[in-house]
Design a protein around this motif. Structure first.
Motif, PDB file in Angstrom:
ATOM      1  N   UNK A 117       1.152  -0.099  -0.260  1.00 55.22           N
ATOM      2  CA  UNK A 117       0.767   0.797  -1.354  1.00 55.22           C
ATOM      3  C   UNK A 117       0.497   0.050  -2.653  1.00 55.22           C
ATOM      4  N   UNK A 118       1.244  -1.026  -2.912  1.00 56.74           N
ATOM      5  CA  UNK A 118       1.000  -1.815  -4.112  1.00 56.74           C
ATOM      6  C   UNK A 118      -0.377  -2.456  -4.043  1.00 56.74           C
ATOM      7  N   UNK A 119      -0.721  -3.022  -2.908  1.00 53.95           N
ATOM      8  CA  UNK A 119      -2.036  -3.634  -2.750  1.00 53.95           C
ATOM      9  C   UNK A 119      -3.145  -2.591  -2.845  1.00 53.95           C
ATOM     10  N   UNK A 120      -2.880  -1.393  -2.394  1.00 57.66           N
ATOM     11  CA  UNK A 120      -3.870  -0.322  -2.450  1.00 57.66           C
ATOM     12  C   UNK A 120      -4.259   0.021  -3.893  1.00 57.66           C
ATOM     13  N   UNK A 121      -3.370  -0.267  -4.846  1.00 63.11           N
ATOM     14  CA  UNK A 121      -3.673   0.040  -6.245  1.00 63.11           C
ATOM     15  C   UNK A 121      -4.735  -0.883  -6.826  1.00 63.11           C
ATOM     16  N   UNK A 122      -5.054  -1.984  -6.127  1.00 61.20           N
ATOM     17  CA  UNK A 122      -6.103  -2.894  -6.571  1.00 61.20           C
ATOM     18  C   UNK A 122      -7.427  -2.442  -5.941  1.00 61.20           C
ATOM     19  N   UNK A 123      -8.071  -1.464  -6.548  1.00 63.09           N
ATOM     20  CA  UNK A 123      -9.288  -0.882  -5.979  1.00 63.09           C
ATOM     21  C   UNK A 123     -10.399  -1.911  -5.837  1.00 63.09           C
ATOM     22  N   UNK A 124     -10.437  -2.900  -6.718  1.00 64.79           N
ATOM     23  CA  UNK A 124     -11.462  -3.932  -6.656  1.00 64.79           C
ATOM     24  C   UNK A 124     -11.012  -5.185  -5.950  1.00 64.79           C
ATOM     25  N   UNK A 125      -9.928  -5.103  -5.170  1.00 67.79           N
ATOM     26  CA  UNK A 125      -9.375  -6.288  -4.538  1.00 67.79           C
ATOM     27  C   UNK A 125      -8.538  -7.080  -5.527  1.00 67.79           C
ATOM     28  N   UNK A 126      -7.988  -8.192  -5.071  1.00 63.78           N
ATOM     29  CA  UNK A 126      -7.106  -8.983  -5.929  1.00 63.78           C
ATOM     30  C   UNK A 126      -7.836  -9.674  -7.070  1.00 63.78           C
ATOM     31  N   UNK A 127      -9.170  -9.676  -7.021  1.00 64.93           N
ATOM     32  CA  UNK A 127      -9.926 -10.288  -8.110  1.00 64.93           C
ATOM     33  C   UNK A 127      -9.986  -9.392  -9.336  1.00 64.93           C
ATOM     34  N   UNK A 128      -9.598  -8.146  -9.172  1.00 67.19           N
ATOM     35  CA  UNK A 128      -9.640  -7.202 -10.295  1.00 67.19           C
ATOM     36  C   UNK A 128      -8.271  -6.563 -10.457  1.00 67.19           C
ATOM     37  N   UNK A 129      -7.791  -6.508 -11.691  1.00 65.39           N
ATOM     38  CA  UNK A 129      -6.482  -5.908 -11.951  1.00 65.39           C
ATOM     39  C   UNK A 129      -6.532  -4.409 -11.697  1.00 65.39           C
ATOM     40  N   UNK A 130      -5.409  -3.804 -11.297  1.00 71.11           N
ATOM     41  CA  UNK A 130      -5.388  -2.358 -11.093  1.00 71.11           C
ATOM     42  C   UNK A 130      -5.531  -1.631 -12.423  1.00 71.11           C
ATOM     43  N   UNK A 131      -6.068  -0.421 -12.332  1.00 68.80           N
ATOM     44  CA  UNK A 131      -6.231   0.380 -13.541  1.00 68.80           C
ATOM     45  C   UNK A 131      -4.862   0.698 -14.141  1.00 68.80           C
ATOM     46  N   UNK A 132      -4.732   0.546 -15.435  1.00 66.26           N
ATOM     47  CA  UNK A 132      -3.465   0.858 -16.079  1.00 66.26           C
ATOM     48  C   UNK A 132      -3.392   2.347 -16.369  1.00 66.26           C
ATOM     49  N   UNK A 133      -2.241   2.912 -16.065  1.00 64.50           N
ATOM     50  CA  UNK A 133      -2.062   4.325 -16.342  1.00 64.50           C
ATOM     51  C   UNK A 133      -1.972   4.537 -17.843  1.00 64.50           C
ATOM     52  N   UNK A 134      -2.595   5.610 -18.287  1.00 65.81           N
ATOM     53  CA  UNK A 134      -2.536   5.906 -19.728  1.00 65.81           C
ATOM     54  C   UNK A 134      -1.130   6.246 -20.129  1.00 65.81           C
ATOM     55  N   UNK A 135      -0.697   5.754 -21.273  1.00 62.24           N
ATOM     56  CA  UNK A 135       0.648   5.973 -21.755  1.00 62.24           C
ATOM     57  C   UNK A 135       0.634   7.007 -22.889  1.00 62.24           C
ATOM     58  N   UNK A 136       1.522   7.986 -22.868  1.00 61.72           N
ATOM     59  CA  UNK A 136       1.566   8.976 -23.954  1.00 61.72           C
ATOM     60  C   UNK A 136       1.952   8.316 -25.277  1.00 61.72           C
ATOM     61  N   UNK A 137       1.361   8.788 -26.328  1.00 59.32           N
ATOM     62  CA  UNK A 137       1.671   8.253 -27.654  1.00 59.32           C
ATOM     63  C   UNK A 137       3.033   8.743 -28.123  1.00 59.32           C
TER      64      UNK A 137
END
Length: 215
Positions: free
Chosen positions: A195-215
């Protein structure tokens, strides 16, 4: 660097110790390097590689693996109880994955026993081990494919048909991401890392999208 990225990066750095060469070392010169992934090279080493047929008689095509996490292990119907437990463990991992990772992961087991066209024997082995409803696709290889895999993994030919004790995991772009020992299969680690690897939608060459953080 995000903690998840550190984890995956550390795993990727260790890969050369397992003897898995880069794509450029094994693919034919007639194939542009950018057009073939590590996973393609493993499953179809050359342009004229034969069709890959699973235990149900269904063909495996490169399109079936696009944007998928692919888990690849190696078995042989007569290799001993080790291959039976390997299939059982991989089947349990496939069933245990949560959410999107469950739907996106593909589990392949390559038989190096030279069963070739004897699909009946291969299906009997798989169905008798993990049942007809398994998500595993078990592929039988001919002599050329077996030799190519052994060369890629730097696995001594004298040990064949006893299969390499490795479980390879490829990211969603077909890049080699992780390699595990297969005796026994580390199910908790696979269930955590896929599941952790699945978060890298562009493969390991691209960082996973960061979840937006509430202000």
């Amino acid at each position: 660097m995000w903690p998840a990225l550190k984890t995956i990066a550390a795993l990727a750095i260790t890969l050369p110790l397992w003897g898995f060469p880069s794509t450029a070392q094994v693919e034919p010169r007639t194939i542009p390097a950018a057009s073939r992934s590590d996973l393609d090279t493993l499953l179809w080493p050359t342009m004229d590689s034969g069709r890959r047929i699973d235990q149900r008689g269904a063909a495996l095509r490169p399109a079936d693996l696009r944007d998928r996490i692919a888990v690849v292990a190696f078995v042989a119907p007569d290799c001993s109880i080790v291959c039976v437990t390997r299939l059982l463990d991989l089947d349990r991992v496939a069933k245990a994955l949560p959410g999107a990772a469950h739907d996106r992961a593909v589990f392949l087991a390559v038989s190096l026993a030279g069963t070739g066209g004897n699909g009946t024997a291969l299906r009997a082995f798989v169905d008798g081990t993990v049942g007809t409803g398994t998500r595993l696709r078990v592929l039988s290889g001919d002599a050329d494919w077996t030799a190519a895999i052994a060369a890629m993994l730097r696995y001594p030919a004298a040990l064949l048909p006893e299969p390499p004790p490795q479980v390879l995991v490829f990211d969603r772009r077909g890049g080699m991401a992780m390699s595990y020992g297969g005796d026994p299969v580390d199910r908790p680690r696979l269930e955590r890392d896929i599941p952790l690897l699945d978060s890298f939608a562009g493969g390991l060459d691209a960082a996973p999208a960061r979840e937006s953080q509430p202000l």
